[in-house]
Design a protein around this motif. Structure first.
Motif, PDB file in Angstrom:
ATOM      1  N   THR A  87       0.849  -1.189   0.000  1.00  0.00           N
ATOM      2  CA  THR A  87       0.000   0.000   0.000  1.00  0.00           C
ATOM      3  C   THR A  87       0.887   1.243   0.000  1.00  0.00           C
ATOM      4  N   ASP A  89       0.764   3.448   2.243  1.00  0.00           N
ATOM      5  CA  ASP A  89       1.228   3.581   3.631  1.00  0.00           C
ATOM      6  C   ASP A  89       2.495   2.760   3.859  1.00  0.00           C
ATOM      7  N   ASP A  90       2.584   1.587   3.209  1.00  0.00           N
ATOM      8  CA  ASP A  90       3.809   0.787   3.297  1.00  0.00           C
ATOM      9  C   ASP A  90       4.990   1.537   2.694  1.00  0.00           C
ATOM     10  N   ALA A  92       5.273   4.805   2.447  1.00  0.00           N
ATOM     11  CA  ALA A  92       5.586   5.900   3.369  1.00  0.00           C
ATOM     12  C   ALA A  92       6.373   5.366   4.558  1.00  0.00           C
ATOM     13  N   ASP A  93       6.005   4.202   5.057  1.00  0.00           N
ATOM     14  CA  ASP A  93       6.717   3.581   6.163  1.00  0.00           C
ATOM     15  C   ASP A  93       8.174   3.299   5.778  1.00  0.00           C
ATOM     16  N   TYR A  96      10.069   6.740   5.787  1.00  0.00           N
ATOM     17  CA  TYR A  96      10.330   7.287   7.115  1.00  0.00           C
ATOM     18  C   TYR A  96      11.254   6.411   7.953  1.00  0.00           C
ATOM     19  N   THR A 133      -2.330  10.650  -0.690  1.00  0.00           N
ATOM     20  CA  THR A 133      -3.165   9.726   0.086  1.00  0.00           C
ATOM     21  C   THR A 133      -4.083  10.464   1.049  1.00  0.00           C
ATOM     22  N   LYS A 135      -2.945  11.827   3.716  1.00  0.00           N
ATOM     23  CA  LYS A 135      -2.003  11.959   4.821  1.00  0.00           C
ATOM     24  C   LYS A 135      -0.593  12.245   4.294  1.00  0.00           C
ATOM     25  N   TYR A 136      -0.261  11.633   3.158  1.00  0.00           N
ATOM     26  CA  TYR A 136       1.049  11.787   2.549  1.00  0.00           C
ATOM     27  C   TYR A 136       0.911  12.146   1.076  1.00  0.00           C
ATOM     28  N   VAL A 146       8.492  10.862   0.204  1.00  0.00           N
ATOM     29  CA  VAL A 146       7.217  11.072   0.871  1.00  0.00           C
ATOM     30  C   VAL A 146       7.236  12.422   1.574  1.00  0.00           C
ATOM     31  N   ARG A 148       4.646  14.920   4.046  1.00  0.00           N
ATOM     32  CA  ARG A 148       3.391  14.974   4.799  1.00  0.00           C
ATOM     33  C   ARG A 148       2.464  15.990   4.131  1.00  0.00           C
TER      34      ARG A 148
END
Length: 160
Positions: A87, A89-90, A92-93, A96, A133, A135-136, A146, A148
């Motif tokens: 995803t 989010d993955d 972005a993880d 970061y 997204t 969020k990002y 990425v 924010r």
């Protein structure tokens, strides 16, 4: 291990490791997934997931890839596997945690680099190079970047 996690998520599928002389990395026959044992553990997991998506979404024997419908079903199952496993989010993880190169991100996500690159290629055609997204804001080319998302400020403030 990712393969064990995926086996738990698809308990109705049986795995058989064997030497496959053809170009297939894996093949689904009935409820059995045959995987080429020459693959690494991360490749096995990615191949298993793709075959699990075939179990959910394809109809009939499409292994010959002779018709357009067969090729479309193959691509559809691959794309579902991409969406299932990775995803935004993955991504972005990964960023970061300091993993911005594709090979680093693939290792962090415990998937093969080729699977990640295929996922990124698919996301580029589906979403473009930059995706918001909410969020990002994620840029996926040439590496993972990425930012924010700040909805209080216009992204490109030229002082107007």
């Amino acid at each position: 291990m990712l393969l064990e996690k995926l086996c738990d998520e698809f308990p109705h599928l049986e795995i058989v490791l064997e030497d496959m002389n053809n170009s297939h990395k894996g093949q689904l026959i009935d409820r059995t997934v045959y995987l080429n044992r020459e693959q690494t553990s991360t490749q096995l997991a990615c191949t298993f997931l793709e075959e699990a998506m075939h179990d959910l979404y394809t109809v009939g024997d499409i292994s010959a890839q002779k018709t357009t419908i067969d090729r479309k079903q193959e691509q559809f199952a691959r794309r579902r596997a991409y969406d299932y496993l990775i995803t935004f989010d993955d991504l972005a993880d990964c960023y970061y945690n300091g993993f911005i190169a594709y090979h680093e991100a693939a290792e962090y996500l415990n998937i093969s680099e080729s699977f990640l690159r295929s996922t990124i290629a698919y996301y580029k055609t589906k979403y473009g190079l930059v995706y918001d997204t909410g969020k990002y804001i994620i840029n996926i080319e040439p590496t993972i970047n990425v930012f924010r998302a700040d909805k209080n400020e216009y992204l490109y403030n030229y002082g107007c």
